[in-house]
Design a protein around this motif. Structure first.
Motif: not given
Length: 467
Positions: A67-68, A262-264, A311-312, A345-347
């Motif tokens: 994912r990502g 945080n993690t994001l 969003t990951g 960077n957008w998947n």
């Protein structure tokens, strides 16, 4: 056939990705019309993203990808399976052969001349397979064979090494270096336009950095050294023009502090100090034969911003700050400007990746009229995996280049310029080791100074094989 003779410029031109001056004999201070750069970006996204909703074999594939993970990362991961294990390394020897047609081989505004050429590109990559630490060594060789203008034939080669030493989970040391022999591209803003063949030069670069984490707080200290050494220019009449006045050494140091909210989300502040010194200084024989101006200088950049994983699948970086260039020569104006950097960077889907960037930089110059060029640049790339074996890509770039005029020369008339570039590429993997490519690239530079303006179309087809 030798290159056609062109009027001797008052200075050299500069690459859009490195040192950038503006040149020409009679230039006019005129604002270039600023059409919306969004036109290229919108066209690119519409054309390539239309494939997102089309059913394809790729949409039915087993989704084993992370994912990502971007489309290009997935391409690289698949090539890992065709490497040769040797000790603790994975070797990837590869050869690529391209055939191209360029409709403006000398990148001129008038008297456009086209030519076919073939590029042979062998390379080898040795990447470590260690559980800790890492080392990646690459070497390559390029040679162009032109059908009509053999004066444009060039050989380029280089070697690089990137290493990481894991002292602990909190401390990492990075070392890298490269040595490259290359040639100025005709379309670069710094290329010496009156030369009978592209000017060759050597680039040596080294980096040392250390990263240290204290929980959510992290620091990175780094230092870079780059050495540029130019060969003599061979003019159209066969005479030699020394380029030693362009030889230079650039030393920079940077300190970066980050805090993981945080993690994001991560907050970042970064400061960079750079010193650029030319070998020939005032009083030295051969010192800047055109203007006797010392373009050595120092620069400071301080930026703060945020790195955000939304969003990951979508991540962004935004930094803003202050940029300052200082020149000891009293004839040169210091440059003080707002600085910025942004990346995306957008998947969009598992099969489509959109990436882009926007930034402001100051390019050094050897123009007799300018102290430096303030460059604002926006770029966008879209990759779409139409099939598991077929990837299509598109890219667009727009840059606005504004020169800083010398002190004490009110009569100096200098032109701003705008660069636009758009390209499309298809990569088809006939076998995991065998790839066919097709590429179209359009580039233009608009300016009231016709000595630096040009338009160029390049079509390329190629094949590569990993042994």
């Amino acid at each position: 056939m030798p290159a056609p003779a062109r009027p001797m410029p008052m200075a050299t031109r500069r690459s859009s990705r490195a040192i950038t001056p503006t040149k020409g004999t009679r230039m006019m201070l005129k604002r270039v019309p600023t059409s919306q750069p969004v036109r290229l970006a919108v066209l690119l996204v519409v054309v390539l993203s239309s494939g997102i909703w089309l059913p394809s074999a790729a949409s039915a594939q087993d989704d084993e990808d992370e994912r990502g993970q971007s489309v290009t990362d997935r391409e690289k991961a698949r090539l890992e399976h065709v490497t040769i294990p040797v000790g603790g390394f994975a070797l990837k020897p590869q050869i690529e052969v391209d055939g191209s047609y360029d409709d403006n081989i000398f990148a001129t505004d008038a008297d456009r001349r086209g030519d076919f050429y073939t590029t042979v590109h062998p390379s080898i990559d040795a990447r470590s397979l260690w559980s800790r630490h890492s080392l990646d060594i690459k070497a390559y060789f390029d040679h162009d064979f032109h059908a009509k203008y053999s004066s444009e034939d060039t050989s380029e080669y280089g070697i690089s090494a990137d290493g990481r030493y894991d002292v602990s989970h909190q401390t990492r040391i990075y070392l890298s270096g490269s040595a490259i022999h290359t040639a100025e591209k005709r379309g670069n803003l710094s290329s010496f336009s009156n030369s009978g063949e592209p000017v060759r030069y050597d680039s040596f670069q080294g980096l040392a950095a250390i990263e240290q984490n204290f929980g959510a707080l992290g620091f990175r200290v780094e230092s870079r050294v780059r050495r540029l050494s130019y060969s003599d220019a061979i003019l159209a009449d066969g005479s030699v023009d020394s380029q030693k006045f362009r030889d230079q050494t650039i030393v920079s140091s940077a300190l970066q502090a980050s805090y993981d909210l945080n993690t994001l989300t991560q907050f970042v502040i970064r400061g960079t100090e750079e010193s650029r010194r030319y070998d020939l200084r005032p009083g030295d024989p051969g010192f800047d034969p055109v203007t006797q101006i010392d373009r050595s200088g120092d620069s400071t950049r301080i930026e703060a911003g945020i790195v955000r994983d939304l969003t990951g699948l979508l991540s962004t970086t935004v930094r803003v700050g202050y940029l300052n260039f200082r020149y000891p020569d009293p004839q040169l104006r210091n440059i003080n400007a707002f600085s910025y950097y942004g990346s995306l960077n957008w998947n969009v889907t598992p099969l489509t990746t959109v990436s882009g960037s926007a930034q402001r930089t100051v390019d050094a110059t050897t123009s007799p009229y300018t102290a430096g060029n303030l460059r604002d640049e926006i770029s966008l790339t879209v990759d779409h995996e139409l099939l598991r074996t077929l990837v299509i890509s598109g890219n667009a770039r727009v840059a606005w280049i504004k020169p800083s005029i010398l002190k004490g020369l009110p009569y100096a008339i200098v032109a701003s310029s705008r660069e636009q570039e758009i390209g499309f590429e298809a990569r088809y993997y006939f076998l995991p080791r065998l790839r066919f490519t097709g590429n179209y690239n359009y580039q233009t530079r608009e300016s009231s100074n016709k000595a630096i303006a040009f338009k160029e179309n390049v079509i390329t087809v190629g094949v590569s094989y990993v042994f």
